[in-house]
Design a protein around this motif. Structure first.
Motif, PDB file in Angstrom:
ATOM      1  N   ASP A 230     -18.151  58.030 -52.111  1.00  0.00           N
ATOM      2  CA  ASP A 230     -19.500  58.090 -51.682  1.00  0.00           C
ATOM      3  C   ASP A 230     -20.097  56.649 -51.233  1.00  0.00           C
ATOM      4  N   ARG A 231     -19.849  56.427 -49.894  1.00  0.00           N
ATOM      5  CA  ARG A 231     -20.253  54.906 -49.599  1.00  0.00           C
ATOM      6  C   ARG A 231     -21.552  54.404 -49.758  1.00  0.00           C
ATOM      7  N   ALA A 232     -22.606  55.364 -50.028  1.00  0.00           N
ATOM      8  CA  ALA A 232     -23.989  54.930 -50.196  1.00  0.00           C
ATOM      9  C   ALA A 232     -24.031  54.609 -51.659  1.00  0.00           C
ATOM     10  N   ALA A 233     -23.381  55.164 -52.597  1.00  0.00           N
ATOM     11  CA  ALA A 233     -23.636  54.988 -53.929  1.00  0.00           C
ATOM     12  C   ALA A 233     -22.275  53.855 -54.522  1.00  0.00           C
ATOM     13  N   GLY A 234     -21.612  53.397 -53.548  1.00  0.00           N
ATOM     14  CA  GLY A 234     -20.345  52.902 -53.735  1.00  0.00           C
ATOM     15  C   GLY A 234     -20.453  51.216 -53.813  1.00  0.00           C
ATOM     16  N   SER A 235     -19.503  50.434 -54.541  1.00  0.00           N
ATOM     17  CA  SER A 235     -19.401  49.295 -54.396  1.00  0.00           C
ATOM     18  C   SER A 235     -18.084  48.663 -53.937  1.00  0.00           C
ATOM     19  N   ILE A 236     -17.992  47.598 -53.386  1.00  0.00           N
ATOM     20  CA  ILE A 236     -16.780  47.320 -52.854  1.00  0.00           C
ATOM     21  C   ILE A 236     -16.598  45.716 -53.278  1.00  0.00           C
ATOM     22  N   GLY A 237     -15.428  45.453 -53.818  1.00  0.00           N
ATOM     23  CA  GLY A 237     -15.118  44.030 -54.295  1.00  0.00           C
ATOM     24  C   GLY A 237     -14.162  43.693 -53.309  1.00  0.00           C
ATOM     25  N   VAL A 238     -14.115  42.154 -52.885  1.00  0.00           N
ATOM     26  CA  VAL A 238     -13.001  41.751 -51.946  1.00  0.00           C
ATOM     27  C   VAL A 238     -12.324  40.598 -52.773  1.00  0.00           C
ATOM     28  N   HIS A 239     -11.063  40.557 -52.829  1.00  0.00           N
ATOM     29  CA  HIS A 239     -10.410  39.553 -53.272  1.00  0.00           C
ATOM     30  C   HIS A 239      -9.572  38.701 -52.302  1.00  0.00           C
ATOM     31  N   GLN A 240      -9.815  37.588 -51.893  1.00  0.00           N
ATOM     32  CA  GLN A 240      -8.780  36.625 -51.363  1.00  0.00           C
ATOM     33  C   GLN A 240      -7.781  36.128 -52.133  1.00  0.00           C
ATOM     34  N   ILE A 241      -6.395  36.489 -51.831  1.00  0.00           N
ATOM     35  CA  ILE A 241      -5.384  35.857 -53.022  1.00  0.00           C
ATOM     36  C   ILE A 241      -4.342  35.329 -52.256  1.00  0.00           C
ATOM     37  N   ARG A 242      -3.913  34.172 -52.606  1.00  0.00           N
ATOM     38  CA  ARG A 242      -2.828  33.540 -52.026  1.00  0.00           C
ATOM     39  C   ARG A 242      -1.822  33.134 -53.058  1.00  0.00           C
ATOM     40  N   ILE A 243      -0.690  33.753 -52.747  1.00  0.00           N
ATOM     41  CA  ILE A 243       0.546  33.169 -53.997  1.00  0.00           C
ATOM     42  C   ILE A 243       1.345  32.275 -53.142  1.00  0.00           C
ATOM     43  N   LEU A 244       1.759  31.069 -53.983  1.00  0.00           N
ATOM     44  CA  LEU A 244       2.722  30.273 -53.575  1.00  0.00           C
ATOM     45  C   LEU A 244       3.945  30.279 -54.204  1.00  0.00           C
TER      46      LEU A 244
ATOM     47  N   LEU B  72      11.995  26.474 -45.738  1.00  0.00           N
ATOM     48  CA  LEU B  72      11.302  25.510 -46.313  1.00  0.00           C
ATOM     49  C   LEU B  72      11.173  25.694 -47.630  1.00  0.00           C
ATOM     50  N   SER B  73      10.623  24.604 -48.232  1.00  0.00           N
ATOM     51  CA  SER B  73      10.706  24.481 -49.843  1.00  0.00           C
ATOM     52  C   SER B  73       9.474  25.437 -50.427  1.00  0.00           C
ATOM     53  N   ILE B  74       8.381  25.719 -49.754  1.00  0.00           N
ATOM     54  CA  ILE B  74       7.309  26.404 -49.992  1.00  0.00           C
ATOM     55  C   ILE B  74       7.183  27.702 -49.368  1.00  0.00           C
ATOM     56  N   GLY B  75       7.044  29.010 -50.030  1.00  0.00           N
ATOM     57  CA  GLY B  75       6.598  30.176 -49.308  1.00  0.00           C
ATOM     58  C   GLY B  75       5.207  30.606 -49.542  1.00  0.00           C
ATOM     59  N   VAL B  76       4.597  31.253 -48.628  1.00  0.00           N
ATOM     60  CA  VAL B  76       3.245  31.795 -48.628  1.00  0.00           C
ATOM     61  C   VAL B  76       2.910  33.061 -48.509  1.00  0.00           C
ATOM     62  N   ARG B  77       2.124  33.941 -49.461  1.00  0.00           N
ATOM     63  CA  ARG B  77       2.036  35.201 -49.285  1.00  0.00           C
ATOM     64  C   ARG B  77       0.493  35.477 -49.462  1.00  0.00           C
ATOM     65  N   ASP B  78      -0.290  35.809 -48.473  1.00  0.00           N
ATOM     66  CA  ASP B  78      -1.692  35.974 -48.570  1.00  0.00           C
ATOM     67  C   ASP B  78      -2.263  37.412 -48.407  1.00  0.00           C
ATOM     68  N   MET B  79      -2.951  37.821 -49.446  1.00  0.00           N
ATOM     69  CA  MET B  79      -3.388  39.070 -49.487  1.00  0.00           C
ATOM     70  C   MET B  79      -4.785  39.197 -49.570  1.00  0.00           C
ATOM     71  N   MET B  80      -5.616  40.347 -48.962  1.00  0.00           N
ATOM     72  CA  MET B  80      -6.794  40.869 -49.180  1.00  0.00           C
ATOM     73  C   MET B  80      -6.651  42.100 -50.066  1.00  0.00           C
ATOM     74  N   LEU B  81      -7.327  42.064 -51.200  1.00  0.00           N
ATOM     75  CA  LEU B  81      -7.365  43.452 -51.897  1.00  0.00           C
ATOM     76  C   LEU B  81      -8.978  43.896 -52.024  1.00  0.00           C
ATOM     77  N   VAL B  82      -9.084  45.050 -51.802  1.00  0.00           N
ATOM     78  CA  VAL B  82     -10.401  45.608 -51.447  1.00  0.00           C
ATOM     79  C   VAL B  82     -10.529  46.883 -52.607  1.00  0.00           C
ATOM     80  N   ASP B  83     -11.435  46.469 -53.568  1.00  0.00           N
ATOM     81  CA  ASP B  83     -11.616  47.592 -54.676  1.00  0.00           C
ATOM     82  C   ASP B  83     -12.784  48.375 -54.138  1.00  0.00           C
ATOM     83  N   PHE B  84     -12.568  49.633 -54.228  1.00  0.00           N
ATOM     84  CA  PHE B  84     -14.102  50.781 -53.892  1.00  0.00           C
ATOM     85  C   PHE B  84     -14.048  51.499 -55.436  1.00  0.00           C
ATOM     86  N   MET B  85     -15.176  51.440 -55.762  1.00  0.00           N
ATOM     87  CA  MET B  85     -15.838  52.321 -57.229  1.00  0.00           C
ATOM     88  C   MET B  85     -17.188  52.400 -56.978  1.00  0.00           C
ATOM     89  N   PRO B  86     -17.763  53.411 -57.853  1.00  0.00           N
ATOM     90  CA  PRO B  86     -19.188  53.549 -57.899  1.00  0.00           C
ATOM     91  C   PRO B  86     -19.650  52.517 -58.264  1.00  0.00           C
TER      92      PRO B  86
END
Length: 256
Positions: free
Chosen positions: A133-147, A226-240
């Protein structure tokens, strides 16, 4: 790419719920939903991961994770950021980091107001493996980088096989550079393997019904270039929304 389980044609929401508790979206499918936006706009969003601060709530003073977080709700077709607060999970859901009010830095204003972000969240809503239910829902957005470095392996999911305590969670790859590993794995509620794949292209996505599956991600190490690796993710949580219209940053981790 690692071998995936056979992918079915995209069914309707009711059919998806009967078939399986997850959806795997190729990058082209997600980018197609963002066709109204220019490459410059897309680049502006993906480059916002460069300014993420260190996640100071990691155990053992680990520094390989960078993170920002904000909660939103929909007002009509507008994505509106709610008052910033701590992100909470119960110890039952997250024994490693739960039970702590984790006050992550909020998303930067330009990123939170991005038209690409709004279009992306709307596209994810259309692909959820179940009703929401979009009208009664909440969205959490996480920006995460793992090195990942020669001195420190990056753990995208230090909790191991786990759940997040939401109704649905979208896992969107934003960047993957000089990385080996990072295989996404889904399990049923008896923790039997259900699906696995390695997200390789920006905007390739997995969406799960967090109430019906557990998930995990294998460690990442830097590749040979290279000596460094990068993995970027967006996690989007949906809950009431919690009582009073408050978002997930203010409420308990899991709803009945």
């Amino acid at each position: 790419m690692t071998e995936n389980q056979p992918q079915l044609s995209t069914p309707g929401k009711g059919q998806r719920e009967m078939l399986r508790p997850y959806v795997h979206l190729p990058a082209d499918t997600v980018r197609g939903a963002l066709a109204e936006h220019s490459e410059r706009e897309l680049k502006s969003l993906t480059e916002s991961w460069a300014g993420l601060p260190v996640d100071r709530f990691m155990k053992d003073a680990a520094t390989y994770r960078r993170r920002r977080y904000s909660a939103f709700r929909f007002a009509g077709n507008s994505l509106v950021r709610t008052v910033h607060g701590a992100f909470r999970q119960s110890t039952e859901v997250n024994p490693l980091h739960g039970g702590v009010a984790r006050e992550f830095a909020p998303m930067e204003e330009e990123t939170a107001r991005s038209g690409v972000l709004r279009s992306l969240v709307l596209a994810l809503l259309d692909e959820l493996p179940g009703d929401f239910d979009r009208a009664a829902g909440s969205i959490g957005v996480h920006q995460i980088r793992i090195l990942a470095s020669r001195d420190e392996t990056g753990l995208p999911a230090p909790e191991g096989i786990h759940e997040d305590g939401h109704h649905f969670v979208a896992q969107v790859l934003m960047r993957r550079d000089n990385v080996v590993g990072g295989e996404s794995r889904l399990y049923d509620r008896e923790r039997e393997p259900l699906f696995r794949t390695t997200l390789l292209e920006p905007f390739e996505t997995i969406i799960i019904d967090d109430r019906r599956v557990f998930h995990g991600v294998s460690p990442i190490e830097p590749g040979p270039e290279l000596s460094i690796g990068v993995r970027d993710m967006m996690l989007v949580d949906f809950m009431p929304l919690t009582p009073g219209g408050r978002g997930p940053s203010d409420g308990a981790a899991r709803q009945p």
